[in-house]
Enzyme design. Structure first.
Site, PDB file in Angstrom:
ATOM      1  N   GLY A  72       0.820  -1.214   0.000  1.00 34.28           N
ATOM      2  CA  GLY A  72       0.000   0.000   0.000  1.00 34.28           C
ATOM      3  C   GLY A  72       0.851   1.258   0.000  1.00 34.28           C
ATOM      4  N   ASN A 152      -7.322   3.613   9.410  1.00 38.55           N
ATOM      5  CA  ASN A 152      -6.708   2.421   9.996  1.00 38.55           C
ATOM      6  C   ASN A 152      -6.830   2.355  11.516  1.00 38.55           C
ATOM      7  OD1 ASN A 152      -4.892   4.590   8.932  1.00 38.55           O
ATOM      8  ND2 ASN A 152      -3.517   3.762  10.477  1.00 38.55           N
ATOM      9  N   GLN A 181      -7.406  -0.254   4.032  1.00 37.90           N
ATOM     10  CA  GLN A 181      -8.119  -0.868   5.153  1.00 37.90           C
ATOM     11  C   GLN A 181      -9.549  -1.258   4.796  1.00 37.90           C
ATOM     12  OE1 GLN A 181      -7.077  -1.955   7.993  1.00 37.90           O
ATOM     13  NE2 GLN A 181      -5.067  -1.022   8.147  1.00 37.90           N
ATOM     14  N   HIS A 203      -1.714  -7.685   2.644  1.00 37.69           N
ATOM     15  CA  HIS A 203      -1.622  -8.299   3.979  1.00 37.69           C
ATOM     16  C   HIS A 203      -2.725  -7.882   4.937  1.00 37.69           C
ATOM     17  CE1 HIS A 203       0.546  -5.014   6.371  1.00 37.69           C
ATOM     18  NE2 HIS A 203       0.663  -4.558   5.140  1.00 37.69           N
ATOM     19  N   THR A 239      10.986  -7.487 -12.126  1.00 32.90           N
ATOM     20  CA  THR A 239      10.297  -8.786 -12.252  1.00 32.90           C
ATOM     21  C   THR A 239       9.240  -8.905 -11.169  1.00 32.90           C
ATOM     22  OG1 THR A 239      12.280  -9.755 -13.189  1.00 32.90           O
ATOM     23  CG2 THR A 239      10.662 -11.297 -12.273  1.00 32.90           C
ATOM     24  N   CYS A 326       2.292   0.636  11.729  1.00 36.16           N
ATOM     25  CA  CYS A 326       3.346   1.327  11.004  1.00 36.16           C
ATOM     26  C   CYS A 326       3.938   2.436  11.850  1.00 36.16           C
ATOM     27  CB  CYS A 326       2.799   1.907   9.706  1.00 36.16           C
ATOM     28  SG  CYS A 326       1.704   0.775   8.889  1.00 36.16           S
TER      29      CYS A 326
END
Ligand code: PLP
Length: 381
Positions: A72, A152, A181, A203, A239, A326
Site C-alpha cells: 500500500g 486504519n 483498510q 496483507h 520482475t 506502522c
C-alpha cells in the site's frame, strides 16, 4: 497453563489464509519468469493474469487498471509522485488523518499541501473540503486530492464518493483513495467512488506482506517511479513477485466471497463495545456515532495507560494495538485521535482492537474477561 494466542490486531496484518499459502507454494514450485516466452514463463504470466482479474474484481476495476506494487505504501507513492506530476496538478489536498504512506509521499512531492480537518467523529469535514475546492476553482488551480476510504486507527469510513463528485463538478483535479483498510472488509467500487487512483494492500486481507496494487483508471496519465524492464505495462518495472501476487489474488477472491460474513463481525464488535461501556462509563469509543468498518474498535478508558494495558493483555495471550502498526514501536502522538479532539488522557489510553477473518466471538469474550479482571490493577499501575 498455556493458551492459544488471541490475535486482535488485524488492521496491522491479518493472518494469511490457508488457500493463499497453498497457491503461493504451488507457484513457487512452478517457477518461471512472466517475461519469458517459454512454457514456464507463460505459466507465470497466467498466474499474474488470474490474480489481476481477482484484484480488479475486488474493487470493480478493469484488469489493465491494476498495477502490482510492493504494498500500500508504494501504491500511494506511485499515485502521488507518479500520477499527480504526470497530470501537471498544482497542489496536494489530503485529509489530516491520512496514513503516513500518503502523508510522507505528499511531503516528498514538493507540492503545496492543504490538509482537510475531520469532525469529532473522525469523518472528513465536507464543508471545509468544499471551501478548499471552491478556492482552487476560483484561483484556476488543480489538485491531487487524497481521501482514505477507511481510517486504519478508528475504522471510520470517509465520504469519498461525495468528495469525488465535488472534484468533478469543479473540474479541479484528480482523486486518490487509500482503500488499504477498506478493501475486503466492506464493498469497494472504484467506479462508484469516482477515484482516479486507488491503493490496495494484500496483507490486510489475508494475503502475504510486501504486495499491493495501485488501480489507475483508464485514460489517467502516469509516470513510473521505477524504470527498467517495462513490466506492468511500463508503469512499474522489476520482475513481478509472482508468488506474492498470486497470493494477493487468492486473498482478493476469497475476500469477495466472504464479504457478507465479514459484515457479521460488526455484531461481535458491538458486543465488545457495549460490555466495555458497562465496565467504565467514561470510556470513549472513537467514531462510535458514524459509519465504521465492521471489525474495528478504537477506545480509550481514561486512567488505563495503553502501554500498560497492552502489556497485561500480551501476558494473557491477547494481541491488540496502541496505534497503527506502522507508527507503533515508538508510541508516537496519535495524530488521528488528536484531529478528533482527543485530550492527552484519551490519547494515552487509546487501544485498537481489530477483528479479522479468523476471529471468533470467544476471542472477544476472553478479551473482556482479561480486561475486566485486571482493570483495577491496570488503573493502579
Ligand atoms: N494505508 C493504510 C490505511 C494502512 O493502514 C497501511 C498499513 O497499515 C498502509 C497504507 C500501508 O500499506 P503497506 O503496509 O502494504 O505498505
Amino acid at each position: 497453563m498455556s493458551q492459544r494466542r488471541i490475535y486482535l490486531d488485524n488492521n496491522a496484518s491479518a493472518p494469511v489464509r490457508p488457500e493463499v499459502i497453498e497457491i503461493m507454494t504451488e507457484v513457487m514450485l512452478e517457477g518461471g519468469n512472466p517475461s519469458s516466452v517459454h512454457k514456464s514463463g507463460r505459466g507465470a504470466r497466467a498466474r499474474l493474469d488470474t490474480a489481476r482479474a481477482h484484484v480488479a474484481e475486488l474493487v470493480n476495476a478493469l484488469p489493465p487498471e491494476v498495477i502490482f506494487t510492493s504494498g500500500g505504501t508504494e501504491a500511494s507513492d506511485l499515485a502521488i509522485n507518479g500520477v499527480a506530476p504526470a497530470n501537471s496538478l498544482d497542489e496536494i489536498v489530503m485529509t489530516v488523518i491520512e496514513h503516513p504512506a500518503v502523508r510522507a509521499s505528499a511531503s516528498m512531492s514538493g507540492k503545496p499541501i492543504t490538509e482537510l480537518p475531520v469532525t469529532l467523529d473522525g469523518m472528513v469535514d465536507l464543508k471545509a473540503a468544499e471551501k478548499v475546492f471552491d478556492r482552487l476553482a476560483a484561483d484556476g488551480k488543480t489538485a491531487f486530492v487524497c481521501v482514505m476510504l477507511a481510517n486504519n486507527e478508528t475504522g471510520v469510513l470517509q465520504p469519498v464518493q461525495e468528495i469525488g463528485q465535488m472534484i468533478r463538478d469543479r473540474k479541479i483535479g484528480l482523486l486518490h483513495c487509500d482503500a488499504v483498510q477498506a478493501a475486503g472488509k466492506v464493498p469497494v467500487d472504484a467506479m462508484l467512488l469516482g477515484a482516479d487512483t486507488l491503493a490496495l494492500s494484500s496483507h490486510k486481507i489475508g494475503g502475504p506482506q510486501g504486495v499491493g496494487a495501485l488501480i489507475v483508471r483508464e485514460g489517467v496519465a502516469i509516470s513510473p517511479r521505477i524504470a527498467g524492464g517495462g513490466q506492468e505495462m511500463g508503469r512499474r518495472s522489476g520482475t513481478e513477485n509472482v508468488a506474492g501476487v498470486a497470493g494477493f489474488g487468492k486473498a482478493a477472491e476469497v475476500a469477495v466471497e466472504h464479504l457478507a460474513t465479514y459484515a457479521n463481525l460488526a455484531r461481535v464488535r458491538d458486543r465488545l463495545e457495549t460490555e466495555l461501556r458497562q465496565s467504565a462509563n467514561d470510556i470513549r469509543i472513537f467514531g462510535e456515532g458514524t459509519a465504521r468498518l465492521p471489525n474495528t474498535c478504537c477506545f480509550a478508558a481514561p486512567g488505563v495507560s495503553a502501554e500498560t494495558a497492552l502489556m497485561f493483555l500480551d501476558l494473557a495471550g491477547i494481541e491488540v494495538s496502541t496505534g497503527s502498526a506502522c507508527s507503533s514501536g515508538k508510541v508516537a502522538q496519535n495524530y488521528v485521535l488528536s484531529a478528533m479532539g482527543a485530550c492527552d488522557a484519551e490519547r494515552n489510553a487509546a487501544l485498537r482492537v481489530s477483528l479479522g477473518w479468523r476471529s471468533e466471538e470467544t476471542d472477544v469474550e476472553r478479551f473482556l474477561e482479561v480486561w475486566n479482571g485486571h482493570i483495577d490493577q491496570m488503573k493502579g499501575f
